[in-house]
Design a protein around this motif. Structure first.
Motif, PDB file in Angstrom:
ATOM      1  N   ALA A  64      -1.477  -6.316  -7.689  1.00  0.00           N
ATOM      2  CA  ALA A  64      -1.006  -4.988  -7.677  1.00  0.00           C
ATOM      3  C   ALA A  64      -1.521  -4.043  -6.964  1.00  0.00           C
ATOM      4  O   ALA A  64      -0.738  -3.210  -6.378  1.00  0.00           O
ATOM      5  CB  ALA A  64      -0.640  -4.765  -9.293  1.00  0.00           C
ATOM      6  N   PHE A  65      -2.916  -3.742  -7.111  1.00  0.00           N
ATOM      7  CA  PHE A  65      -3.299  -2.810  -5.921  1.00  0.00           C
ATOM      8  C   PHE A  65      -3.639  -3.199  -4.738  1.00  0.00           C
ATOM      9  O   PHE A  65      -3.650  -2.182  -3.894  1.00  0.00           O
ATOM     10  CB  PHE A  65      -4.890  -2.664  -6.726  1.00  0.00           C
ATOM     11  CG  PHE A  65      -5.062  -1.957  -7.983  1.00  0.00           C
ATOM     12  CD1 PHE A  65      -4.347  -0.922  -8.186  1.00  0.00           C
ATOM     13  CD2 PHE A  65      -5.776  -2.418  -8.826  1.00  0.00           C
ATOM     14  CE1 PHE A  65      -4.382  -0.398  -9.535  1.00  0.00           C
ATOM     15  CE2 PHE A  65      -6.070  -2.145 -10.211  1.00  0.00           C
ATOM     16  CZ  PHE A  65      -5.182  -0.959 -10.665  1.00  0.00           C
TER      17      PHE A  65
ATOM     18  N   GLY B  18      -9.448  -3.079  -9.617  1.00  0.00           N
ATOM     19  CA  GLY B  18      -9.161  -4.315 -10.322  1.00  0.00           C
ATOM     20  C   GLY B  18     -10.043  -4.602 -11.367  1.00  0.00           C
ATOM     21  O   GLY B  18      -9.777  -4.803 -12.576  1.00  0.00           O
ATOM     22  N   VAL B  19     -11.251  -4.444 -11.247  1.00  0.00           N
ATOM     23  CA  VAL B  19     -12.256  -4.595 -12.363  1.00  0.00           C
ATOM     24  C   VAL B  19     -12.185  -3.520 -13.234  1.00  0.00           C
ATOM     25  O   VAL B  19     -12.291  -4.035 -14.496  1.00  0.00           O
ATOM     26  CB  VAL B  19     -13.761  -4.699 -11.794  1.00  0.00           C
ATOM     27  CG1 VAL B  19     -14.893  -4.605 -12.730  1.00  0.00           C
ATOM     28  CG2 VAL B  19     -13.966  -5.892 -10.895  1.00  0.00           C
ATOM     29  N   THR B  20     -12.277  -2.325 -12.835  1.00  0.00           N
ATOM     30  CA  THR B  20     -12.034  -1.341 -13.913  1.00  0.00           C
ATOM     31  C   THR B  20     -10.787  -1.189 -14.710  1.00  0.00           C
ATOM     32  O   THR B  20     -10.878  -1.286 -16.090  1.00  0.00           O
ATOM     33  CB  THR B  20     -11.983   0.218 -13.085  1.00  0.00           C
ATOM     34  OG1 THR B  20     -13.216   0.075 -12.376  1.00  0.00           O
ATOM     35  CG2 THR B  20     -11.984   1.132 -13.994  1.00  0.00           C
TER      36      THR B  20
ATOM     37  N   LEU C 146      -1.253  -2.126   1.174  1.00  0.00           N
ATOM     38  CA  LEU C 146       0.122  -2.551   1.658  1.00  0.00           C
ATOM     39  C   LEU C 146       0.858  -1.232   2.272  1.00  0.00           C
ATOM     40  O   LEU C 146       1.330  -1.224   3.565  1.00  0.00           O
ATOM     41  CB  LEU C 146       1.041  -3.457   0.788  1.00  0.00           C
ATOM     42  CG  LEU C 146       2.426  -3.877   1.664  1.00  0.00           C
ATOM     43  CD1 LEU C 146       2.046  -4.745   2.530  1.00  0.00           C
ATOM     44  CD2 LEU C 146       3.343  -4.626   0.703  1.00  0.00           C
ATOM     45  N   PHE C 147       1.155  -0.152   1.551  1.00  0.00           N
ATOM     46  CA  PHE C 147       1.580   1.054   1.830  1.00  0.00           C
ATOM     47  C   PHE C 147       0.804   1.931   2.548  1.00  0.00           C
ATOM     48  O   PHE C 147       1.155   2.991   3.041  1.00  0.00           O
ATOM     49  CB  PHE C 147       2.539   1.452   0.739  1.00  0.00           C
ATOM     50  CG  PHE C 147       3.704   0.586   0.263  1.00  0.00           C
ATOM     51  CD1 PHE C 147       4.616   0.323   1.025  1.00  0.00           C
ATOM     52  CD2 PHE C 147       3.581   0.269  -1.146  1.00  0.00           C
ATOM     53  CE1 PHE C 147       5.823  -0.461   0.589  1.00  0.00           C
ATOM     54  CE2 PHE C 147       4.571  -0.522  -1.598  1.00  0.00           C
ATOM     55  CZ  PHE C 147       5.690  -1.058  -0.672  1.00  0.00           C
TER      56      PHE C 147
ATOM     57  N   ALA D 127       3.361   0.134 -12.200  1.00  0.00           N
ATOM     58  CA  ALA D 127       4.769  -0.559 -12.836  1.00  0.00           C
ATOM     59  C   ALA D 127       4.345  -2.129 -12.566  1.00  0.00           C
ATOM     60  O   ALA D 127       4.980  -2.770 -13.280  1.00  0.00           O
ATOM     61  CB  ALA D 127       5.766  -0.202 -11.730  1.00  0.00           C
ATOM     62  N   ILE D 128       3.678  -2.444 -11.488  1.00  0.00           N
ATOM     63  CA  ILE D 128       3.680  -4.026 -11.245  1.00  0.00           C
ATOM     64  C   ILE D 128       2.620  -4.793 -12.452  1.00  0.00           C
ATOM     65  O   ILE D 128       2.961  -5.726 -12.870  1.00  0.00           O
ATOM     66  CB  ILE D 128       3.058  -4.375 -10.023  1.00  0.00           C
ATOM     67  CG1 ILE D 128       4.051  -3.930  -8.746  1.00  0.00           C
ATOM     68  CG2 ILE D 128       2.502  -5.988  -9.584  1.00  0.00           C
ATOM     69  CD1 ILE D 128       3.306  -3.845  -7.395  1.00  0.00           C
TER      70      ILE D 128
END
Length: 145
Positions: A17-18, A37-39, A24-25, A96-97
């Motif tokens: 997701a991240f 991600g870890v947090t 990506l954007f 959202a993901i």
């Protein structure tokens, strides 16, 4: 072992997701993605999956997890990332993901959670405003039978 699978699944989903929302954007480094991600994995597992899910149910926990992920990216993104557009859109897309994937994680957790931990506790309040009333026939003390 079941909990380790859930944490690993949450971590992989948050990395994906991240990666989509921030890299990506927009331009984010691998260290930023891993730290987010870890947090997000640790905070959402402890707060949402272990505390909120057994108490308030799946739907409310999903809403709380969306807001939690959005807030994590917004707060730490303002420190690590440089553009407000990247922070705003990246946090919305990532949240959202992650929320979409959490539907399946919560279903798995509720199916594999022990029965005594799943019961919803109501401390001091009557659940869903179901008031308990007592009905009795009043006796007239002056009248003898």
């Amino acid at each position: 072992m079941e909990q380790a699978k859930v944490i690993l699944l949450k971590f992989i989903v948050s990395l994906i997701a991240f990666s989509i929302g921030l890299d990506l954007f927009f331009d984010a480094t691998l260290a930023d993605i891993i730290s987010f991600g870890v947090t997000a994995t640790v905070v959402s597992y402890i707060l949402a999956d272990r505390i909120l899910l057994p108490r308030i149910g799946k739907t409310n926990t999903l809403w709380a997890e969306f807001i939690l992920t959005y807030a994590i990216v917004w707060i730490f993104g303002s420190i690590l990332l440089h553009g407000y557009l990247q922070i705003a859109w990246g946090s919305a897309i990532s949240a959202a993901i992650i929320t979409a994937a959490e539907v399946y994680v919560h279903r798995y957790l509720l199916n594999h959670m022990p029965e005594q931990k799943r019961e919803i506790r109501h401390h001091g309040a009557t659940p869903k405003l179901r008031f308990v009333t007592e009905f009795a026939k009043d006796e007239d003390p002056t009248r003898k039978k």
